[in-house]
Design an enzyme around this catalytic site. Structure first.
Site, PDB file in Angstrom:
ATOM      1  N   GLN A  32       0.829  -1.197   0.000  1.00 28.36           N
ATOM      2  CA  GLN A  32       0.000   0.000   0.000  1.00 28.36           C
ATOM      3  C   GLN A  32       0.873   1.260   0.000  1.00 28.36           C
ATOM      4  O   GLN A  32       1.740   1.428   0.859  1.00 28.36           O
ATOM      5  CB  GLN A  32      -0.920   0.030   1.227  1.00 28.36           C
ATOM      6  CG  GLN A  32      -1.934  -1.104   1.263  1.00 28.36           C
ATOM      7  CD  GLN A  32      -1.453  -2.300   2.039  1.00 28.36           C
ATOM      8  OE1 GLN A  32      -0.258  -2.575   2.113  1.00 28.36           O
ATOM      9  NE2 GLN A  32      -2.384  -3.028   2.654  1.00 28.36           N
ATOM     10  N   ASP A  38      -6.974  -2.315  -5.656  1.00 26.09           N
ATOM     11  CA  ASP A  38      -7.791  -1.365  -4.879  1.00 26.09           C
ATOM     12  C   ASP A  38      -7.334   0.070  -5.111  1.00 26.09           C
ATOM     13  O   ASP A  38      -7.226   0.862  -4.181  1.00 26.09           O
ATOM     14  CB  ASP A  38      -7.703  -1.686  -3.383  1.00 26.09           C
ATOM     15  CG  ASP A  38      -8.100  -3.107  -3.042  1.00 26.09           C
ATOM     16  OD1 ASP A  38      -8.828  -3.723  -3.839  1.00 26.09           O
ATOM     17  OD2 ASP A  38      -7.679  -3.597  -1.977  1.00 26.09           O
ATOM     18  N   ARG A  51     -14.211  -4.772  -5.239  1.00 21.14           N
ATOM     19  CA  ARG A  51     -14.421  -5.794  -4.215  1.00 21.14           C
ATOM     20  C   ARG A  51     -14.815  -5.089  -2.922  1.00 21.14           C
ATOM     21  O   ARG A  51     -14.428  -3.935  -2.670  1.00 21.14           O
ATOM     22  CB  ARG A  51     -13.183  -6.657  -4.017  1.00 21.14           C
ATOM     23  CG  ARG A  51     -11.934  -5.931  -3.545  1.00 21.14           C
ATOM     24  CD  ARG A  51     -10.807  -6.914  -3.290  1.00 21.14           C
ATOM     25  NE  ARG A  51      -9.594  -6.264  -2.799  1.00 21.14           N
ATOM     26  CZ  ARG A  51      -8.552  -6.917  -2.288  1.00 21.14           C
ATOM     27  NH1 ARG A  51      -8.596  -8.242  -2.174  1.00 21.14           N
ATOM     28  NH2 ARG A  51      -7.481  -6.275  -1.870  1.00 21.14           N
ATOM     29  N   GLN A  53      -0.651  -0.070  -5.667  1.00 21.29           N
ATOM     30  CA  GLN A  53      -1.712  -0.472  -4.742  1.00 21.29           C
ATOM     31  C   GLN A  53      -2.154   0.728  -3.909  1.00 21.29           C
ATOM     32  O   GLN A  53      -1.330   1.458  -3.352  1.00 21.29           O
ATOM     33  CB  GLN A  53      -1.229  -1.590  -3.814  1.00 21.29           C
ATOM     34  CG  GLN A  53      -2.305  -2.111  -2.878  1.00 21.29           C
ATOM     35  CD  GLN A  53      -1.883  -3.343  -2.099  1.00 21.29           C
ATOM     36  OE1 GLN A  53      -0.828  -3.923  -2.378  1.00 21.29           O
ATOM     37  NE2 GLN A  53      -2.687  -3.769  -1.158  1.00 21.29           N
ATOM     38  N   ASP A  54      -3.491   0.938  -3.831  1.00 19.29           N
ATOM     39  CA  ASP A  54      -4.080   2.017  -3.015  1.00 19.29           C
ATOM     40  C   ASP A  54      -3.632   3.402  -3.487  1.00 19.29           C
ATOM     41  O   ASP A  54      -3.203   4.247  -2.694  1.00 19.29           O
ATOM     42  CB  ASP A  54      -3.722   1.831  -1.537  1.00 19.29           C
ATOM     43  CG  ASP A  54      -4.420   0.652  -0.902  1.00 19.29           C
ATOM     44  OD1 ASP A  54      -5.120  -0.082  -1.624  1.00 19.29           O
ATOM     45  OD2 ASP A  54      -4.247   0.444   0.299  1.00 19.29           O
TER      46      ASP A  54
END
Length: 538
Positions: free
Chosen positions: A330, A374, A442, A352-353
């Site tokens: 992240q 994500d 998700r 990521q993130d």
């Protein structure tokens, strides 16, 4: 001439100040209570049965000696209890006897604790006012408070020791009162007559006179704004110094022109730095770049290259990057937990993130958001329009997920609305999309809410469209989430093989309309005439 920074206000609002302001508001008599029906004691019992924690609700109503039995009085007493309960957390998060591994999470909790107290007091003040948007705004602030709870607790996962355990227990107990307050506000039946909060010239009231002239004329010259230039030709050489210079708690907009260049820094726009506008010279020439990551010991919340908590934020014509890389897990490029925030013509780039749309109402227009897992996540009420959501090549064995929305309470007013956007593969990923699955979203939390409306979905998206959060959570949230698709196009938009979860919906027009700018984020009340175009309706 730009005045010296020593002339700037330097005091930072504290939780104590918010409490003093709240206590002062208790002396006010509100004409708003006349618009709410009176409730008998039996009615109060029935009302509390609708809350997540009925016994605590009844205890809250008994704490006051007031004989006022209106529903407004019940809500305000519930808010009193929430403020008292959350205030009691202050000694726990201020205790210096903490181990090094917990310090990042505790810093997050302290910041979020003060933000929650501000939101609770703001909610109480709003409901005592005659504002036609009181209920909607109060729900927004209470939703943000619950998001603060989740962020603090997530940071403490894996922490050991008595203090961490005590904090988790106390934090959960205190926020039960916040959940009850949100439930009561949401089911109050108060009428919300929506109206445009505009000045006589058609601009939002929170936009200053000087900035209205700038936006009307398009005059972003060096003589009219504070400038940042890496070569020393501006007022400042770093964006952080320009933000520090900006006045605290300003009702007027501070325009910071960031000249072309690469700015390697982490920029923190704190909650008391309100109405900041960062204007670049183009997303292809103005770059703010950082590399903090969870892999290097930062919390997700604290890893952001640009972190925004100040209300009324505007970004335009620049790129915000986190260059930590996929192997660092992240690593946030932009985090926004500020109401009335707009991002226009910007690129937000990471893995990521990438984009942490944490809380409050947000709007993104004609942007490019790059990432892998994500890469649009959080619990804001956010609308994206005409924006490219671009999946990059992840590490071996990973799959891509565009969104992971974190609504955790049925009464929260949060979710992601992705309208007239494009879901695409980056150049380095396009040749290998057959080796990696990509999903639209998700469910990070039980009531995760995300919709794709009239968007183009390329062939990188798996036919199932959506995926469970993780195998260890099984079917959790699949019957309580709301994922929807409406009139999308492109090779990845076919819905014949989509998931069959109870919470997945092939939307009708009326469903899609509820996720438009004016309905979902009340954007026509704060985006009008801000030189940020938007489409209202479907």
């Amino acid at each position: 001439m730009i005045p010296s920074s020593s002339a700037m206000p330097s005091s930072r609002p504290t939780a104590l100040l918010f409490l003093l302001l709240f206590l002062a508001s208790l002396s006010l008599t509100s004409s708003a209570s006349n618009s709410y029906p009176n409730f008998t004691t039996d009615h109060q019992h029935q009302l509390c049965k609708t809350t997540p924690f009925p016994d605590l609700c009844l205890d809250s109503l008994k704490l006051s000696i007031s004989i006022d039995t209106s529903i407004l009085s019940c809500i305000l007493r519930s808010l009193d209890s929430a403020i008292s309960a959350v205030s009691s957390l202050s000694p726990l998060i201020s205790n210096p006897a903490i181990v090094e591994s917990q310090r990042g999470a505790l810093l997050d909790c302290r910041e979020l604790h003060n933000a929650t107290l501000s939101s609770l007091c703001r909610s109480s003040s709003l409901l005592r006012s005659s504002s036609s948007r009181a209920v909607a705004d109060a729900r927004t602030h209470l939703s943000a408070a619950l998001t603060n709870r989740d962020t603090c607790l997530q940071g403490l996962v894996g922490s050991h020791g008595r203090q961490a355990a005590d904090l988790v227990t106390a934090w959960n107990a205190a926020y039960k009162y916040v959940s009850n307050a949100l439930s009561l506000v949401s089911h109050s039946g108060g009428n919300v007559h929506r109206r445009r909060l505009l000045s006589a010239r058609g601009f939002p009231r929170w936009l200053g006179r000087r900035e209205r002239r700038l936006l009307e004329s398009g005059d972003y010259t060096a003589s009219a704004v504070v400038t940042v230039a890496a070569d020393g030709s501006g007022n400042f050489t770093t964006v952080g110094d320009a933000v520090a210079f900006a006045p605290n708690n300003s009702a007027e907009r501070t325009v910071i022109m960031v000249r072309a260049g690469v700015y390697d820094e982490n920029v923190d726009i704190a909650g008391y730095k309100t109405n900041i506008a960062l204007l670049g010279e183009g997303s292809d020439v103005t770059f703010i770049r950082g590399s903090r990551s969870v892999g290097d010991g930062w919390t997700t919340f604290r890893s952001a290259t640009v972190a925004v908590a100040g209300e009324g934020f505007l970004a335009r014509d620049l790129t915000i990057q986190n260059i930590a890389g996929p192997e660092k897990y992240q690593a946030v490029a932009l985090r926004i937990n500020a109401d009335f925030s707009a991002v226009y013509l910007c690129t937000i780039d990471g893995y990521q993130d990438t984009l942490y749309a944490h809380s409050f109402r947000q709007f993104y227009r004609e942007c490019n958001v790059f990432g892998t897992i994500d890469f649009v996540f959080g619990n804001a009420a956010a609308v994206f329009q005409a924006t490219n959501l671009v999946a990059k090549k992840p590490m071996s064995g990973q799959y891509n997920v565009i969104t992971s929305q974190a609504r955790d309470d049925p009464d929260e007013v949060t979710g992601f609305s992705i309208q007239n956007c494009s879901v695409l593969a980056s150049d380095d990923f396009a040749a290998n999309i057959g080796d990696t699955k990509t999903y639209l979203g998700r469910p990070w939390r039980l009531y995760s809410t995300t919709v794709f409306i009239e968007s183009y979905i390329d062939d990188l998206v798996d036919p199932a469209g959506w995926i469970q959060f993780s195998p260890d959570r099984g079917d959790e949230g699949l019957d309580t989430l709301y994922y929807g698709e409406y009139m999308n196009s492109g090779p990845g938009a076919a819905v014949d093989n989509r998931v069959t979860w109870p919470g997945f919906h092939l939307m009708q027009y009326e469903d899609a309309y509820n996720f438009t700018v004016s309905v979902f984020i009340y954007g026509d009340m704060w985006l009008d005439s801000l030189s940020v175009p938007y489409d209202d309706g479907v």
